[in-house]
Scaffold this active site. Structure first.
Site, mmCIF file in Angstrom:
data_model
loop_
_atom_site.group_PDB
_atom_site.id
_atom_site.type_symbol
_atom_site.label_atom_id
_atom_site.label_comp_id
_atom_site.label_asym_id
_atom_site.label_seq_id
_atom_site.Cartn_x
_atom_site.Cartn_y
_atom_site.Cartn_z
ATOM 1 N N HIS A 175 0.803 -1.219 0.000
ATOM 2 C CA HIS A 175 0.000 0.000 0.000
ATOM 3 C C HIS A 175 0.837 1.271 0.000
ATOM 4 O O HIS A 175 0.277 2.374 -0.081
ATOM 5 C CB HIS A 175 -0.929 0.012 1.213
ATOM 6 C CG HIS A 175 -2.007 -1.017 1.166
ATOM 7 N ND1 HIS A 175 -2.931 -1.078 0.154
ATOM 8 C CD2 HIS A 175 -2.312 -2.046 2.015
ATOM 9 C CE1 HIS A 175 -3.766 -2.092 0.367
ATOM 10 N NE2 HIS A 175 -3.406 -2.686 1.484
ATOM 11 N N ASP B 150 -7.673 -4.525 7.499
ATOM 12 C CA ASP B 150 -8.418 -5.401 6.597
ATOM 13 C C ASP B 150 -9.288 -6.391 7.361
ATOM 14 O O ASP B 150 -10.368 -6.752 6.889
ATOM 15 C CB ASP B 150 -7.465 -6.149 5.663
ATOM 16 C CG ASP B 150 -7.086 -5.326 4.452
ATOM 17 O OD1 ASP B 150 -7.970 -4.675 3.876
ATOM 18 O OD2 ASP B 150 -5.905 -5.329 4.065
ATOM 19 N N GLU C 103 -5.741 -11.455 7.674
ATOM 20 C CA GLU C 103 -6.480 -10.206 7.558
ATOM 21 C C GLU C 103 -7.939 -10.405 7.176
ATOM 22 O O GLU C 103 -8.618 -9.426 6.845
ATOM 23 C CB GLU C 103 -5.807 -9.315 6.509
ATOM 24 C CG GLU C 103 -4.318 -9.113 6.751
ATOM 25 C CD GLU C 103 -3.672 -8.235 5.712
ATOM 26 O OE1 GLU C 103 -3.770 -6.998 5.859
ATOM 27 O OE2 GLU C 103 -3.057 -8.773 4.766
#
Length: 252
Positions: free
Chosen positions: A49, A174, A148
């Site tokens: 990310h 997540d 996650e």
């Protein structure tokens, strides 16, 4: 925090040493260099990310080597993503969104040279440091996966039992999305995290959890998680700007 160079990261994980991580997303090697001098136990460079490009990632690893262990949170569970992160000289990888033991085994295999896995040897830094040293470092590589999702929680015990796996880090963001609780806390989320921690304890591997503040990191360490995130570059910089402006306005 302990002496950064007191042993390989894998050795320290196996010894049960608590580790405070600094998480880097902004994609600038100078920030990584400052973080390397912070006294953190390890840095995590977020290739999933974060804003990292290959060249700046390689630079960030280079300025950190010898000062602090570096893990890369790779973009995906693939041989290319894992192998290229390790070729940069990182001490290990964190593989996101792992939901099954088969996926965890694939991550381990991608981080190991034959006959123990399917990792390919090469890279600019390995060739400059000497291929023998590169192969020696491979023996100390840390392989971690991130749980996650709800499905990952259901398979936590099988994932933790994967041969060659060193740690599981819970991705709380997540996981809260997967649970449908992203906008607020939930007892279900807490129970899910406990399931992962118990699975790690049973398998004899390290458990970690993503935390977004020093206070949360300290609490989670007391809860028994071996790895916590004590700071991340986004919040550190954003927070410093906000505090400075607020103090200036108040003083004016």
């Amino acid at each position: 925090m302990t002496d950064l160079l007191s042993g390989h990261l894998k050795t320290r994980l196996r010894a049960g040493n608590p580790l405070g991580l600094v998480w880097l997303s902004l994609g600038h090697a100078s920030i990584a260099e400052m973080a390397a001098h912070s006294g953190a136990d390890a840095l995590v460079i977020d290739l999933q990310h974060g804003l990292w490009e290959r060249g700046t990632f390689e630079m960030a690893v280079g300025v950190s080597m010898g000062k602090v262990p570096v893990l890369a949170r790779v973009a995906e569970n693939s041989s290319f993503a894992i192998g290229s992160a390790l070729d940069a000289g990182t001490d290990g990888v964190l593989v996101p969104m792992v939901e099954t033991a088969e996926q965890a085994a694939a991550a381990v295999s991608a981080a190991r040279f034959p006959p123990h896995g399917n990792r390919s040897g090469g890279g600019v830094r390995p060739l400059s440091m000497g291929f023998g040293a590169y192969l020696d470092k491979a023996e100390t590589i840390v392989v971690g996966v991130m749980i996650e999702t709800v499905k990952g929680i259901a398979n936590a015990e099988a994932i933790a039992a994967t041969p060659g796996l060193d740690l599981i880090l819970i991705g709380t963001g997540d996981l809260s999305i997967s649970h449908g609780t992203a906008k607020g806390g939930s007892q279900t989320m807490e129970e899910a995290c406990t399931v992962v921690k118990a699975a790690c304890q049973k398998a004899g591997i390290a458990s970690g959890i993503f935390t977004t503040s020093v206070e949360a990191a300290a609490t989670r360490r007391k809860d028994g998680y071996q790895l916590v995130v004590v700071a991340n570059d986004i919040d550190a910089i954003k927070g410093s700007f906000a505090v400075a402006v607020a103090q200036f306005m108040e003083a004016s």
